[in-house]
Design an enzyme around this catalytic site. Structure first.
Site, PDB file in Angstrom:
ATOM      1  N   LYS A   1       0.854  -1.198   0.000  1.00  0.00           N
ATOM      2  CA  LYS A   1       0.000   0.000   0.000  1.00  0.00           C
ATOM      3  C   LYS A   1       0.880   1.234   0.000  1.00  0.00           C
ATOM      4  CE  LYS A   1      -4.478   0.836   0.703  1.00  0.00           C
ATOM      5  NZ  LYS A   1      -5.463  -0.113   0.215  1.00  0.00           N
TER       6      LYS A   1
ATOM      7  N   TYR B   1     -20.386   8.315   0.251  1.00  0.00           N
ATOM      8  CA  TYR B   1     -20.950   8.257  -1.107  1.00  0.00           C
ATOM      9  C   TYR B   1     -19.880   8.560  -2.142  1.00  0.00           C
ATOM     10  CZ  TYR B   1     -25.371   7.596  -3.560  1.00  0.00           C
ATOM     11  OH  TYR B   1     -26.398   7.065  -4.310  1.00  0.00           O
TER      12      TYR B   1
HETATM   13  N1  GLU Z   1      -7.088   0.215  -3.132  1.00  0.00           N
HETATM   14  C1  GLU Z   1      -7.920  -0.928  -3.341  1.00  0.00           C
HETATM   15  C2  GLU Z   1      -8.004  -1.792  -2.090  1.00  0.00           C
HETATM   16  O1  GLU Z   1      -7.875  -1.319  -0.993  1.00  0.00           O
HETATM   17  C3  GLU Z   1      -7.526  -1.709  -4.587  1.00  0.00           C
HETATM   18  C4  GLU Z   1      -6.119  -2.150  -4.713  1.00  0.00           C
HETATM   19  C5  GLU Z   1      -5.741  -2.649  -6.100  1.00  0.00           C
HETATM   20  O2  GLU Z   1      -6.562  -2.608  -7.011  1.00  0.00           O
HETATM   21  O3  GLU Z   1      -4.584  -3.056  -6.229  1.00  0.00           O
HETATM   22  O4  GLU Z   1      -8.305  -2.961  -2.151  1.00  0.00           O
END
Ligand code: GLU
Length: 423
Positions: free
Chosen positions: A108, A221
């Site tokens: 992340k 939203y």
């Molecule tokens: N940010 C999204 C999540 O928390 C998607 C991550 C991605 O598509 O790699 O799952």
């Protein structure tokens, strides 16, 4: 909306991991091997602001675990991002990807910035700067970023292009959530919310025989909340309340999610929707007597503070970490609320990202309908699998649905680490 203490999210993740390790009968060594990310990189990104001054922004990329494949997970641009929050969210991605049977580890990223206060050119510089600082550590087989809170396909396009400028390679598979002209899928936009609706539908079938006529309240939203509301409405549920950071609206007869969205787009908030019966606060929305509650905004909104006032029969976590572990255990085991955990309920985004990545790697073509069909199939299969494991291998009066999801995910990662000789 209140800004949470991000250390809490990390501690919560550690607690949930500990419960999973105990259920699996694994030792402290395994807990220690999993609680820390494999690598966390901090970056400093200078941006030349419109007034000529240089402003520096701080960002991170946390790479939690790569036993199952390259790290995968989004990048958020938010004023409250911290390193601990990014670490916790990268750990959640490890479990989310493992549970969905994707060939990915967990990662992340985040930059501490209010993107709404930046001009388009400042936002572009920031997005490119992030990649300039991190390009050595990411790539289609290393770490594949994607959108998250307040990042979007345009930002992915700038990041992709910056990677190309540095490496000279048009590596479409280095990032997902791109615009469709650059190898992305339009279905990526609906994916998280649609997946949440499918997960809710599968659990509703088990609990009540289906979604038809069930009442729903959606907190938040944005992308996830709006599409969850839209698809739940299409599946026959009644959306009685929705909210955003400025407040919420309620209508016992039901709201039309698309009409509400139009008003939000035009006037800035759902509260300006005139056909609603009344306005309510976010706190009131969470405590409504509804069949299904969908927290789709931020972390830690259902906690020990308000858990006793929660009346929903099912909670579907479209956001990451909206229910604290204490509230999860209390509501599940004392009040019989079924809480469909984030790592299952909001996996639609990364599942669609995987379809995009596969397609980019083979230089292929996939229709939007086919991508959506595959997502629906995987979400319903995964939901039934967690439900069945929860009921056959655990005691649902003592264990939460989250315990079942984490046990499955942690087991898979631990097995891969053992096979690789990492444990
Ligand atoms: N940010 C999204 C999540 O928390 C998607 C991550 C991605 O598509 O790699 O799952």
């Amino acid at each position: 909306m209140q800004v949470k203490d991000s250390r809490v999210l990390l501690q919560d993740q550690e607690r949930i991991l500990r419960r999973a390790i105990e259920h699996l009968g694994l030792g402290d060594d395994v807990y220690e091997a999993l609680r820390h990310p494999e690598r966390v990189i901090q970056v400093k990104i200078p941006v030349r602001m419109s007034d000529g001054r240089v402003k520096v922004f701080i960002g991170w990329r946390s790479q939690h675990n790569s036993a199952l494949g390259p790290y995968k997970g989004g990048i958020r641009f938010h004023p409250a991002v911290t390193m601990e929050e990014v670490e916790a969210l990268s750990m959640m991605m490890t479990w989310k990807n493992a549970l969905a049977d994707l060939p990915y580890g967990g990662g992340k990223g985040g930059v501490r910035v209010d993107p709404h206060a930046l001009s388009p050119s400042e936002l572009e510089q920031l997005s490119r700067g992030y990649i300039r600082m991190l390009y050595k550590y990411i790539g289609p087989d290393t770490d594949i970023p994607a959108p998250d809170v307040y990042t979007n396909p345009q930002i992915m396009a700038w990041m992709f292009d910056e990677y190309y400028r540095i490496t000279g390679e048009n590596q479409f598979a280095m990032i997902t959530g791109k615009p469709k002209q650059l190898g992305g899928l339009e279905a990526r936009i609906i994916a998280t919310g649609f997946g949440t609706a499918v997960a809710a539908r599968e659990v509703a079938k088990k609990l009540w025989g289906g979604l038809e006529g069930k009442t729903v309240a959606v907190q938040g939203y944005g992308n996830a909340g709006y599409y969850a509301a839209k698809f739940l409405h299409e599946m026959g549920a009644i959306i009685v309340a929705v909210s955003d950071s400025r407040g919420g609206i309620y209508s016992s007869k039901g709201l039309n999610p698309d009409e509400v969205k139009k008003v939000k787009n035009m006037k800035g908030s759902v509260i300006f929707y005139e056909k609603a019966e009344k306005r309510i606060t976010n706190e009131e929305l969470l405590e409504l007597d509804v069949d299904i509650l969908v927290p789709a905004a931020i972390e830690d909104v259902i906690t020990s503070e308000n858990m006793e006032r929660i009346k929903a029969r099912m909670i579907v976590e479209a956001a990451n970490g909206p229910v604290t572990p204490e509230a999860d255990v209390y509501l599940s085991t004392k009040k019989g609320v079924v809480i469909v955990p984030d790592i299952l309920a909001n996996a639609g985004g990364v599942i669609m990202s995987h379809i995009e990545w596969m397609n980019n790697r083979i230089g292929g073509y996939i229709s939007e309908e086919e991508a959506k069909r595959r997502l629906e199939e995987k979400m319903s299969h995964n939901t039934r699998r967690v439900w069945d494991f929860w009921h056959s291998e655990m005691d649902p009066s003592k264990h939460t649905m989250r315990d079942a999801a984490y046990a499955l995910a942690v087991k898979k990662v631990v097995e891969a680490m053992r096979l690789r000789g990492q444990l």
